[in-house]
Design an enzyme around this catalytic site. Sequence first.
Site, short mmCIF file in Angstrom:
data_model
loop_
_atom_site.label_atom_id
_atom_site.label_comp_id
_atom_site.label_asym_id
_atom_site.label_seq_id
_atom_site.Cartn_x
_atom_site.Cartn_y
_atom_site.Cartn_z
N ASP A 48 3.68 -17.09 -1.94
CA ASP A 48 2.44 -17.70 -2.44
C ASP A 48 2.39 -17.62 -3.96
O ASP A 48 2.13 -18.61 -4.65
CB ASP A 48 1.21 -16.98 -1.87
CG ASP A 48 0.97 -17.25 -0.40
OD1 ASP A 48 0.19 -18.16 -0.10
OD2 ASP A 48 1.55 -16.55 0.44
N GLU A 71 -5.20 -21.63 -4.96
CA GLU A 71 -5.75 -20.60 -4.07
C GLU A 71 -5.67 -19.19 -4.64
O GLU A 71 -6.56 -18.37 -4.39
CB GLU A 71 -5.04 -20.64 -2.72
CG GLU A 71 -5.68 -19.73 -1.70
CD GLU A 71 -5.18 -19.95 -0.28
OE1 GLU A 71 -5.80 -19.37 0.63
OE2 GLU A 71 -4.19 -20.68 -0.10
N ASP A 123 -2.38 -25.61 -2.72
CA ASP A 123 -2.21 -24.49 -1.79
C ASP A 123 -0.73 -24.15 -1.80
O ASP A 123 0.10 -24.89 -1.26
CB ASP A 123 -2.66 -24.85 -0.38
CG ASP A 123 -2.82 -23.62 0.51
OD1 ASP A 123 -2.17 -22.60 0.21
OD2 ASP A 123 -3.58 -23.68 1.48
N ILE A 125 1.27 -21.76 -0.43
CA ILE A 125 1.84 -21.60 0.91
C ILE A 125 0.69 -21.81 1.90
O ILE A 125 -0.07 -20.89 2.19
CB ILE A 125 2.49 -20.23 1.14
CG1 ILE A 125 3.64 -19.99 0.16
CG2 ILE A 125 3.00 -20.12 2.58
CD1 ILE A 125 4.87 -20.87 0.39
N ASP A 126 0.52 -23.03 2.35
CA ASP A 126 -0.50 -23.33 3.34
C ASP A 126 0.08 -22.97 4.71
O ASP A 126 1.15 -23.44 5.08
CB ASP A 126 -0.86 -24.81 3.27
CG ASP A 126 -2.02 -25.16 4.18
OD1 ASP A 126 -2.84 -24.27 4.47
OD2 ASP A 126 -2.11 -26.33 4.60
N THR A 128 0.13 -19.41 5.74
CA THR A 128 0.87 -18.19 5.42
C THR A 128 1.28 -17.43 6.69
O THR A 128 2.37 -16.86 6.76
CB THR A 128 0.03 -17.27 4.51
OG1 THR A 128 -0.29 -17.98 3.31
CG2 THR A 128 0.81 -16.02 4.14
N ASP A 292 -6.86 -27.03 1.16
CA ASP A 292 -6.37 -27.10 2.53
C ASP A 292 -6.29 -28.53 3.06
O ASP A 292 -5.81 -28.74 4.18
CB ASP A 292 -7.27 -26.28 3.46
CG ASP A 292 -7.09 -24.79 3.29
OD1 ASP A 292 -5.95 -24.37 3.02
OD2 ASP A 292 -8.07 -24.05 3.43
#
Length: 338
Positions: A48, A71, A123, A125-126, A128, A292
């Site tokens: 991330d 994020e 985002d 790492i959408d 996670t 998101d």
Amino acid sequence: FSLVPCSMDIARLAVNKAARAARFVAETTNLNEGTIGKLDASPVTVADFAVQALICHFITQAFPNDPIIAEEDADELRKNKDLRERVLQAVRVVEPSATGEQVCDWIDRGTERGYSDRFWTLDPIDGTKGFLRREQYAICLALVESGTPTVGAMACPNLTLNLESDSNDCPKGTLFWAHRGAGAWQMLLTEDDISDENQTYLKATRLQLKDNHNNTDELRFCESVEAAHSNHSLSNCIASALNISRPPIRLDSQAKYGVIARGDADIYLRLPHFCTSSSKAKENIYRENIWDHGAGYVLVLEAGGVVTDMEGHPLDFSLGAKLLNNKGVVASSGPILH
């Protein structure tokens, strides 16, 4: 086909390069090491931080005055030297001369929360939890102009080019991108140079949905793996009402938007859990974060699909980091179905 504007080029290149860092983390580390929890109980990984640092850096190089609503922030990295070194190692896969201080500064370029007429939302790492399970996750970047996403780019390192070929024998990794008025596209995610637009589009497939659903038995839902992210019970009720018998496709992340945009599934439901015991139930409905949905939103629209909230209202990206005017999200493969 005319070449798309520079913003699209930067977005596509940024997520493609950042995917190298995410894959490095996935392939070389114990994914639970260096993972921290946030106040909302969602996990944050080395990937991330590394991906956010790289993409914010690339955007700043190209558009130094553009705000970025992302994020994460670098507060934990500034306090935790070991975690910072892990992140730096991943960033250096793409930017070998980066320093720890630079990485923290790049990450904090994404801490904007107010609205502007032009801004990016990211985002890193959408999905996670999908990343930690070594399943589906996505790197998602969108440009929002005048309250509407106009550019979207999404790298899905574990997603095959179609779900029917989702086996160990098929190469994994899909790169999606879309620009308002210029269509939606996908190609194999690669570490090759994709800066040559003409060559890139020759390797890509344009996504064009057919809004033809005479037989509801053939329809497929797509929804989150995590029941906490969407009301699976309500989704099942809707499927029953529509006489849809096929089991839902459950994926983490905005990869679901990609699956809708290319026709692997027909309906994506992200429905809130309602608090029936509260006198303020409407106010207690969860409001979605813009990062998101921004990239997936423009991808499905440009493929010919429709995205609204559960009441049929367009998604409103003009209120900062949250979709405050919307309840849930519904994406479909066309206006007739929607």
